[in-house]
Every structure is written in structure tokens, then in C-alpha cells.
Write an enzyme that holds these catalytic residues in place. Structure first.
Site, PDB file in Angstrom:
ATOM      1  N   GLY A 149     -62.180   3.916  -9.725  1.00 54.81           N
ATOM      2  CA  GLY A 149     -61.938   5.463  -9.361  1.00 54.81           C
ATOM      3  C   GLY A 149     -60.402   5.948  -9.997  1.00 54.81           C
ATOM      4  CB  CYS A 150     -59.463   9.741 -10.433  1.00 56.75           C
ATOM      5  SG  CYS A 150     -59.839  10.139  -8.502  1.00 56.75           S
ATOM      6  CE1 TYR A 151     -55.203  11.192  -5.669  1.00 59.26           C
ATOM      7  CE2 TYR A 151     -57.065  11.010  -4.264  1.00 59.26           C
ATOM      8  CZ  TYR A 151     -55.866  12.009  -5.223  1.00 59.26           C
ATOM      9  OH  TYR A 151     -55.533  13.061  -4.807  1.00 59.26           O
ATOM     10  CG  MET A 312     -54.649   9.070 -14.756  1.00 58.37           C
ATOM     11  SD  MET A 312     -55.509   7.731 -14.492  1.00 58.37           S
ATOM     12  CE  MET A 312     -56.410   7.747 -13.227  1.00 58.37           C
TER      13      MET A 312
END
Length: 346
Positions: A149-151, A312
Site C-alpha cells: 500500500g501507499c501509506y 513519495m
């Protein structure tokens, strides 16, 4: 030439996959899958692809796709990949799943946090968590990659050296994270309307965001023991980007040089993780459109804590870029192929 198929090609992460793969020397997209736009020209959904993509959108028939491609990217909501994958498909193609279906190793934890029944628990153990900087060798041998996942990606990479080297008490970690609106996907939601988001910042998923167990599980592997964190995400009025600011209590009396050595130990040879110079704080603008993660830290002797920071692009390293990075590893290519573009500015 690697033949690629994308299920969910018209979502934000799927569209970013298209953008990146169009510039990849060794890959060709042969299936633009989209349940919502079947038979519609892809370039009519994303006009930026006019004269770049002539294909029409196809359905999400993974069985048929597997007979035509070498790798399938599933840029879809939770539950879809698990409902489609089977042994016959996995024997034909590699799968990089951008959803959460195979990230969490405990099926009960997945079902509790995501509120759905897992349709393919038999593959959870086999799936490799595709954080290349940590699981590179395992990814190379995988059939099924769970794209992080991104987080979790930004949080983990910001904190990992301190946990791995035993510099902090991992159960004191507090993560304050902020994301642009693209992280919520392309679906129409009132909360994501311009008038709702513009000139506003808000916390959401407080004490219950679905990425919490993913972050805890991965940090637990680094710590060698279960980890419990506090994680609060925020929505900010920008299109792209994630900024993580994490706090933890120090277990050792350390200097800046000690901590910097820990970060260098794990990231000095990592192309996509950039440890910034002393006192330079990560900013989302300096990673936008790229696969880079900028990280840094600041010691706070007054509180005996450390502040760990990361920035990011949520759609690139947080989704599509990391998926391409995983594809490169799966097929024995240079890990950076198709991903070396400098961040965009302004």
C-alpha cells in the site's frame, strides 16, 4: 518483450501503470482491462493518451488474459483479484496485485479490517510482499506479488532502519501521514469533490485505517516481534503525494552520525530511496511523478525521541511504479527499467 495486461486500467493507479509501461523498453501492454469502459477507446477515457494508445478497453476476464500475456497487474478494489485468481492462471502468468488481497498474512486480520470474506486464502502464504528494498530475492521467485500500500510503503521505508537496528521502541511509534486526493481513487464520492477538499485538511480513518495492520505486520518482521502503532492519515488538497512524519522513543543514546549510519546501511545502494542531507526535510514536490522515496530523520534530545520523515508519490512508488519495479524483478530485468525519470517540477 514482456506482454502485460492490466485489470483496472482506467483507475488512477491503472492509468499510471499505462503511462510508465509505455516508456518501458521491455514491456508491451496488450490488454487494457476496465469493467466500466468495455469497448470504449482507452484514449477517450484518458485524453492524454491520444495517439499514444489506440486500443479499446476490454473486460476483466483473467482466464482469457492469462492466455495472452506474461504478467497481469490487478489495479482493482479489494476482493477482486482474490475472487479471480486460480492455480491454472498462476501456472501461466505472473500476477502483481495492487490491492490489499494478499498483503496481510493472517486471513482473519484481513477480513476484520477490510470487512469482506477472502476468496483465495490458499494463496496468502505463497504471495510475496513486494517491497523490493526488503524482499528483493523473494520477489524474483514469486508467482504472485502483493504490491504494498501507499501509506505502508512510505511509513515503513521512513522507519525501517531505526526498527531493524533496535534504535527505537517500536511500540511507541506514532505515524502522522498526509496524502493527496488521488489516493482515494477515481470513483465519484462527495467527500472528494473540489468544494469538499479545496482549502481544507482533515484526518480520516482515525484509529481504524485499513493500512494499520499492514504497517504493523511489516514493522513486526523488522523488529522480530509484534508491533502496535498509532497511525492517522490526513487528506490534503493536492493531487499527488504522501508525507509521513513518524515519532518514536529512543532506546539508545545515539548521535546523528549513528542514525545516519543505520540509514546508509540499508539504503546506500538503493536507487529509489534517497536519504537526504542533514536537516533537509522531505517534501512531496521533490518526488512528484517519480519512483523515489525521500527519507530523513531528526533527533529530539529534549524528549528522547526521534522524528522520522518520508515523502513519495502515492501513484508511483505507492502503486504503479512499485508494481513495475516488481515486474522488473520477476523477469530478471534491471530493477530501474522504465522508472528512472526525474521527479517533475514545478
Amino acid at each position: 518483450m514482456i506482454k502485460a495486461g492490466i485489470i483496472g486500467a482506467t483507475g488512477y493507479a491503472g492509468a499510471e501503470l499505462v503511462r510508465l509501461l509505455l516508456g518501458h523498453k521491455e514491456a508491451q501492454i496488450v490488454w487494457y482491462g476496465s469493467r466500466s469502459y468495455v469497448d470504449k477507446a482507452y484514449a477517450s477515457v484518458y485524453q492524454n493518451m491520444f495517439r499514444l494508445v489506440d486500443a479499446k478497453c476490454l473486460d476483466d476476464n483473467m482466464e482469457e488474459m492469462a492466455s495472452q500475456v506474461d504478467v497481469i497487474f490487478t489495479a482493482t478494489p479489494q476482493g477482486l483479484c482474490a475472487s479471480l485468481v486460480n492455480e491454472d492462471i498462476l501456472n501461466k502468468v505472473k500476477i502483481v496485485d495492487l490491492s490489499a488481497d494478499f498483503r496481510i498474512k493472517d486471513v482473519d486480520t484481513y477480513e476484520k479490517w477490510y470487512g469482506i470474506e477472502h476468496k483465495a486464502p490458499q494463496y496468502i502464504g505463497e504471495a510475496v510482499y513486494g517491497l523490493c528494498e526488503v524482499n528483493r530475492e523473494a520477489v524474483k521467485k514469486a508467482r504472485l506479488v502483493a504490491n504494498p500500500g501507499c501509506y505502508p510503503t512510505c511509513s515503513f521505508l521512513s522507519i525501517y532502519p531505526c526498527v531493524k537496528e533496535g534504535l527505537i521502541d517500536p511500540n511507541t511509534i506514532i505515524i502522522d501521514a498526509k496524502s493527496g486526493t488521488s489516493g482515494a481513487g477515481r470513483g465519484a464520492k462527495v467527500d472528494n469533490l473540489f468544494c469538499e477538499v479545496n482549502e481544507n485538511i482533515k484526518a480520516y480513518g482515525v484509529a481504524g485505517h485499513r493500512h494499520t495492520p499492514e504497517i504493523e505486520e511489516q514493522l513486526g518482521y523488522a523488529a522480530g516481534a509484534p508491533v502496535t502503532i498509532s497511525f492517522t492519515p490526513h487528506l490534503v488538497p493536492m493531487q499527488r503525494g504522501i508525507l509521513v512524519t513518524a515519532y518514536a522513543s529512543l532506546l539508545k543514546d545515539v548521535s546523528y552520525e549513528d542514525v545516519k549510519a543505520a540509514y546508509d546501511k540499508y539504503y546506500e545502494k538503493e536507487f529509489f530511496v534517497r536519504v537526504l542531507e542533514k536537516d533537509v526535510c522531505p517534501q512531496t514536490r521533490w518526488v512528484e511523478g517519480s519512483n523515489f522515496v525521500d527519507v530523513n530523520f531528526k533527533l529530539d534530545p529534549r524528549t528522547n525521541r526521534i522524528v522520522m520523515m518520508g515523502a513519495m508519490d502515492n501513484l508511483v512508488k505507492g502503486a504503479a511504479g512499485q508494481a513495475v519495479q516488481n515486474m522488473n524483478l520477476l523477469f530478471g530485468l534491471d530493477e530501474t527499467e522504465g522508472l528512472k525519470a526525474a521527479p517533475m517540477f514545478p
